[in-house]
Write an enzyme that holds these catalytic residues in place. Structure first.
Site, PDB file in Angstrom:
ATOM      1  N   ASP A 135      41.514  39.988  32.593  1.00 41.86           N
ATOM      2  CA  ASP A 135      42.813  39.342  32.359  1.00 41.86           C
ATOM      3  C   ASP A 135      43.040  38.218  33.359  1.00 41.86           C
ATOM      4  O   ASP A 135      43.111  38.472  34.565  1.00 41.86           O
ATOM      5  CB  ASP A 135      43.921  40.402  32.493  1.00 41.86           C
ATOM      6  CG  ASP A 135      45.314  39.857  32.244  1.00 41.86           C
ATOM      7  OD1 ASP A 135      45.456  38.685  31.859  1.00 41.86           O
ATOM      8  OD2 ASP A 135      46.266  40.628  32.447  1.00 41.86           O
ATOM      9  N   MET A 163      41.766  42.106  37.100  1.00 41.32           N
ATOM     10  CA  MET A 163      42.506  40.842  37.108  1.00 41.32           C
ATOM     11  C   MET A 163      41.580  39.744  37.629  1.00 41.32           C
ATOM     12  O   MET A 163      40.975  39.892  38.691  1.00 41.32           O
ATOM     13  CB  MET A 163      43.736  40.943  38.023  1.00 41.32           C
ATOM     14  CG  MET A 163      44.833  41.882  37.550  1.00 41.32           C
ATOM     15  SD  MET A 163      45.419  41.542  35.886  1.00 41.32           S
ATOM     16  CE  MET A 163      46.128  39.901  36.067  1.00 41.32           C
TER      17      MET A 163
HETATM   18  O1  LIG Z   1      48.829  39.465  33.607  1.00 38.20           O
HETATM   19  C1  LIG Z   1      48.924  38.278  33.565  1.00 38.20           C
HETATM   20  C2  LIG Z   1      49.402  37.558  34.758  1.00 38.20           C
HETATM   21  O2  LIG Z   1      49.747  38.492  35.716  1.00 38.20           O
HETATM   22  C3  LIG Z   1      48.585  37.539  32.286  1.00 38.20           C
HETATM   23  O3  LIG Z   1      48.287  38.464  31.261  1.00 38.20           O
HETATM   24  C4  LIG Z   1      47.390  36.676  32.424  1.00 38.20           C
HETATM   25  O4  LIG Z   1      47.461  35.829  33.500  1.00 38.20           O
HETATM   26  C5  LIG Z   1      47.075  35.981  31.104  1.00 38.20           C
HETATM   27  O5  LIG Z   1      47.486  34.707  31.096  1.00 38.20           O
HETATM   28  P1  LIG Z   1      46.485  33.498  30.945  1.00 38.20           P
HETATM   29  O6  LIG Z   1      45.519  33.839  29.853  1.00 38.20           O
HETATM   30  O7  LIG Z   1      47.393  32.373  30.587  1.00 38.20           O
HETATM   31  O8  LIG Z   1      45.771  33.341  32.262  1.00 38.20           O
END
Ligand SMILES: O=C(CO)[C@H](O)[C@H](O)COP(=O)(O)O
Length: 223
Positions: free
Chosen positions: A177, A139
């Site tokens: 992500d 993340m």
């Molecule tokens: O898992 C997520 C948030 O928990 C989303 O998949 C992620 O944030 C993608 O969104 P963006 O591309 O708009 O940042």
């Protein structure tokens, strides 16, 4: 190096027209449908569950569905997503009582299994289960909401994860992500990611194909 995969996050899609949105983004060149499951407990938001995954399969979606569980505990819901037609199921190590068992449940159900690491979560949980992983998801925002800014130190973490994966010799995808867009996808690929989740960068534009094409052009020059 594995092929690059682009995985639009349907968190940013128009849920009133979800089937059509998924069709459109796949026709525009996306590879994978990223499916964010939030429980208002592990993360402060509430989204979609196995019924919606099953509905997408009934609607005719054949592309891989990459289910990211932001749910605690995880084991109770894994079987429902296997039955609903998930392709990948990933979860956060701190949301599982028994990481090895949860990974095994996913694979025994015929799905690909993965671990997800929040921006400040250490990578050590992956080291003892390398042989049970098909995916590692880093993340690059704190989970719970789309549309946040990419946290830059994730690039170093990607390099660390890439080194661990390469040393292991296993075939494990490295996904990123949060805050991914045309402007940073090249740097993210150079840091070692091969699978790119993007929500608002794709669904926030009218023309999904031109965004995905622009991402692919950046990825081609990152090789
Ligand atoms: O898992 C997520 C948030 O928990 C989303 O998949 C992620 O944030 C993608 O969104 P963006 O591309 O708009 O940042």
């Amino acid at each position: 190096m594995a092929d690059y995969l682009i995985a639009p996050s349907i968190l940013a899609a128009d849920f009133a027209r979800l089937g059509e949105e998924v069709d459109n983004v796949l026709s525009a060149g996306a590879d994978v449908v990223h499916f964010d499951v939030m429980d208002n407990h592990y993360v402060p938001n509430l989204t979609i569950g196995p019924m919606v995954c099953k509905a997408l399969r009934s609607y005719g979606v054949t592309a891989p569905i990459d289910v990211h569980l932001m749910v605690k505990p995880v084991d109770r819901i894994i079987g429902d997503f296997i039955d609903a037609g998930a392709s990948y199921i990933t979860f956060h190590p701190e949301a599982s009582e028994h990481i090895d068992r949860s990974l095994a449940m996913i694979r025994e159900g015929g799905c690909k299994a993965g671990l997800v690491f929040n921006p400040a979560a250490p990578l050590h949980h992956m080291e003892h289960v390398m042989d049970k992983l098909d995916m590692v998801l880093l993340m690059s925002v704190n989970p719970g909401f789309g549309g946040q800014k990419f946290i830059p130190h994730t690039l170093n973490k990607l390099r660390q994860a890439r080194a661990l994966i390469d040393q292991s010799g296993f075939d494990i995808r490295l996904e990123i992500d949060g805050g991914v867009g045309v402007q940073n996808i090249g740097d993210i690929a150079r840091a070692g990611a091969d699978t790119f989740v993007a929500g608002s960068a794709i669904f926030g534009q009218r023309d999904y194909k031109s965004v995905i094409d622009a991402m692919r052009a950046e990825l081609a020059s990152a090789r």
